[in-house]
Design an enzyme around this catalytic site. Structure first.
Site, PDB file in Angstrom:
ATOM      1  N   THR A  76       0.939  -1.331  -0.211  1.00 34.05           N
ATOM      2  CA  THR A  76      -0.214   0.137  -0.064  1.00 34.05           C
ATOM      3  C   THR A  76       0.831   1.181  -0.002  1.00 34.05           C
ATOM      4  O   THR A  76       0.811   2.289  -0.828  1.00 34.05           O
ATOM      5  CB  THR A  76      -0.818  -0.032   1.352  1.00 34.05           C
ATOM      6  OG1 THR A  76      -1.809  -1.190   1.028  1.00 34.05           O
ATOM      7  CG2 THR A  76      -1.725   1.220   1.234  1.00 34.05           C
ATOM      8  N   ASN A 146      -5.852  -9.699  -7.621  1.00 38.13           N
ATOM      9  CA  ASN A 146      -5.840 -10.265  -6.321  1.00 38.13           C
ATOM     10  C   ASN A 146      -7.047 -11.062  -6.238  1.00 38.13           C
ATOM     11  O   ASN A 146      -6.974 -12.070  -5.701  1.00 38.13           O
ATOM     12  CB  ASN A 146      -5.507  -9.381  -5.179  1.00 38.13           C
ATOM     13  CG  ASN A 146      -6.394  -8.196  -5.403  1.00 38.13           C
ATOM     14  OD1 ASN A 146      -6.259  -7.548  -6.365  1.00 38.13           O
ATOM     15  ND2 ASN A 146      -7.443  -7.997  -4.341  1.00 38.13           N
ATOM     16  N   GLN A 174       0.757  -9.830  -6.239  1.00 42.91           N
ATOM     17  CA  GLN A 174       0.290 -11.119  -6.367  1.00 42.91           C
ATOM     18  C   GLN A 174       1.041 -12.081  -7.131  1.00 42.91           C
ATOM     19  O   GLN A 174       0.985 -13.237  -6.941  1.00 42.91           O
ATOM     20  CB  GLN A 174      -1.126 -11.080  -6.792  1.00 42.91           C
ATOM     21  CG  GLN A 174      -2.061 -10.595  -6.062  1.00 42.91           C
ATOM     22  CD  GLN A 174      -2.332 -11.157  -4.313  1.00 42.91           C
ATOM     23  OE1 GLN A 174      -2.032 -12.355  -4.477  1.00 42.91           O
ATOM     24  NE2 GLN A 174      -3.031 -10.789  -3.598  1.00 42.91           N
ATOM     25  N   CYS A 315      -8.537  -7.774   1.980  1.00 42.08           N
ATOM     26  CA  CYS A 315      -7.764  -6.704   2.546  1.00 42.08           C
ATOM     27  C   CYS A 315      -8.356  -5.733   3.506  1.00 42.08           C
ATOM     28  O   CYS A 315      -7.746  -5.109   4.152  1.00 42.08           O
ATOM     29  CB  CYS A 315      -6.992  -5.928   1.443  1.00 42.08           C
ATOM     30  SG  CYS A 315      -5.891  -7.325   0.855  1.00 42.08           S
TER      31      CYS A 315
HETATM   32  N1  PLP Z   1      -1.943  -4.487  -4.147  1.00 42.62           N
HETATM   33  C1  PLP Z   1      -2.500  -5.818  -4.386  1.00 42.62           C
HETATM   34  C2  PLP Z   1      -2.754  -6.380  -5.593  1.00 42.62           C
HETATM   35  C3  PLP Z   1      -2.740  -6.416  -3.139  1.00 42.62           C
HETATM   36  O1  PLP Z   1      -3.604  -7.689  -3.312  1.00 42.62           O
HETATM   37  C4  PLP Z   1      -2.408  -5.882  -1.949  1.00 42.62           C
HETATM   38  C5  PLP Z   1      -3.214  -6.498  -0.524  1.00 42.62           C
HETATM   39  O2  PLP Z   1      -4.029  -7.566  -0.814  1.00 42.62           O
HETATM   40  C6  PLP Z   1      -1.816  -4.715  -1.736  1.00 42.62           C
HETATM   41  C7  PLP Z   1      -1.664  -4.160  -3.021  1.00 42.62           C
HETATM   42  C8  PLP Z   1      -1.591  -4.048  -0.409  1.00 42.62           C
HETATM   43  O3  PLP Z   1      -0.425  -4.777   0.147  1.00 42.62           O
HETATM   44  P1  PLP Z   1      -0.039  -4.620   1.492  1.00 42.62           P
HETATM   45  O4  PLP Z   1      -1.136  -5.472   2.150  1.00 42.62           O
HETATM   46  O5  PLP Z   1       1.310  -4.934   1.634  1.00 42.62           O
HETATM   47  O6  PLP Z   1      -0.360  -3.215   1.979  1.00 42.62           O
END
Ligand code: PLP
Length: 369
Positions: A76, A146, A174, A315
């Site tokens: 993120t 995802n 992913q 998430c």
């Molecule tokens: N991008 C994708 C495609 C994700 O699947 C996720 C989390 O599910 C993220 C970004 C965010 O990752 P993080 O949990 O390390 O902040």
């Protein structure tokens, strides 16, 4: 294999992967390193050396220089940093795929959304039309979705960006550890990665730049990460992420792909509709609609039977709402009837067999009403 109430079967690896043994070990070793990597004394130098070795190993996996790797708190933050540095700070127009993760969509609310087709594939003609107008642009595309596991046409998108002088940022979260990226095609792109998606600890990630360049940071703090991301780096987590990357990149995913394909057939026979059968996708991911049955009902029934799957993206704070990804693919009300089954790296055949039975039981109970 039968799950028990306190030991259900985990099939939600795209939300977070199971911690890999080498990552656990590396985290423990990192926790025992007392120094701050910025300190000049013995313990500081020891921590710095471990940090820089991890940086070198991660960067070289992507065939990049050590200094092109900026550690963050996760993907993120890495996505937000890329948007900030290459989009807002460079005053570029931002173009994003409609099925991007919220880490991109919420950090660039004014971005132009590029449509996808019913298979979830980005419309490259629309991308070309935008780029042809010559406005300096940042294009954000995920390597693999995802929710559906669908792979993006990265090489073609990268070629378009190169032809029209646009910057490309890839959310590679992913795909890492599950499939190889074609690195020459995307050599000038930045990449966001997240440790916990390939078997490392949660709360750590990186922005992998094309080269060692200064970028506008989101926060400056003590000038760590060559002024690109302030704050003491999470050394133990970073060591765990580096170990997980190594271990995951050595894994053969074909047995898992076969298990996934077998399960897909069982689910289809039981009345489920696969959203991505036969498409280029992650080897561990299955996205299925059970017509007429809400994802929430399916999740609850499967949870009670001892199986952990998810609906849409998991998430975001445990909510089960209709997925923007499936909506963008034009699924309409079926978007609220889809569940995601994502097999972890250590899944065993008997767990898949047992889940197949549980899915069949669920559909039969629902049929009886
Ligand atoms: N991008 C994708 C495609 C994700 O699947 C996720 C989390 O599910 C993220 C970004 C965010 O990752 P993080 O949990 O390390 O902040």
């Amino acid at each position: 294999m039968h799950p028990s109430i306190d030991s259900p079967i985990y099939l939600d690896a795209n939300a977070t992967e199971i911690l890999r043994p080498s990552a656990r070990q590396a985290v423990l070793e990192g926790l025992d390193m007392e120094g701050n990597p910025s300190s000049v004394h013995y313990y500081g130098r020891q921590a710095r050396q471990a940090l820089e070795t991890a940086r070198k190993n991660i960067a070289s996996y992507f065939q990049r220089d050590r200094e092109s790797c900026v550690f963050t708190s996760g993907a993120t933050e890495a996505d937000a940093l890329a948007l900030h540095a290459f989009g807002f700070a460079e005053k570029r127009r931002i173009l994003v795929g409609a099925t991007e993760h919220d880490a991109i969509l919420q950090s660039a609310p004014g971005a132009i959304k590029l449509p996808v087709n019913s298979q979830g594939l980005l419309d490259l003609d629309v991308l070309r039309q935008y780029l042809q107008d010559g406005v300096p642009s940042l294009v954000c595309i995920m390597a693999a979705n995802n929710e559906t596991g669908i792979l993006s046409p990265l090489e073609d998108a990268a070629r378009l960006c190169r032809d029209y002088g646009a910057r490309l940022h890839i959310d590679a979260v992913q795909i890492i550890g599950r499939l190889a990226l074609s690195l020459t095609a995307i050599e000038s792109a930045s990449l966001a990665i997240s440790g916990h998606k390939f078997g490392g600890p949660k709360g750590v990630g990186a922005l992998i730049l094309a080269e060692d360049i200064p970028i506008a940071p989101l926060f400056t703090g003590g000038g760590q990460e060559r002024g690109r991301r302030g704050g003491t780096p999470a050394l133990a987590n970073i060591l765990g992420m580096a170990a997980a990357l190594k271990e995951s990149s050595q894994q053969n995913w074909e047995p898992i792909r076969n298990l996934r394909d077998k399960l897909e057939l069982v689910i289809q026979e039981a009345g489920g509709e696969s959203l991505n059968a036969g498409l280029a996708r992650l080897p561990n991911t299955l996205s299925v609609v059970l017509p007429g049955v809400s994802a929430q009902t399916q999740l609850m029934m499967l949870d009670l039977a001892g199986y952990c799957v998810s609906a849409g993206s998991a998430c975001s704070s445990g909510k089960v709402s209709s997925s923007h990804v499936l909506q963008a693919m034009g699924l309409g009300e079926k978007a609220g009837q889809a569940i995601r089954i994502s097999l972890p790296w250590n899944i065993q055949p008997d767990a898949i067999e047992s889940f197949g039975k549980a899915y069949r039981d669920m559909t039969q109970r629902l049929l009886k009403g």
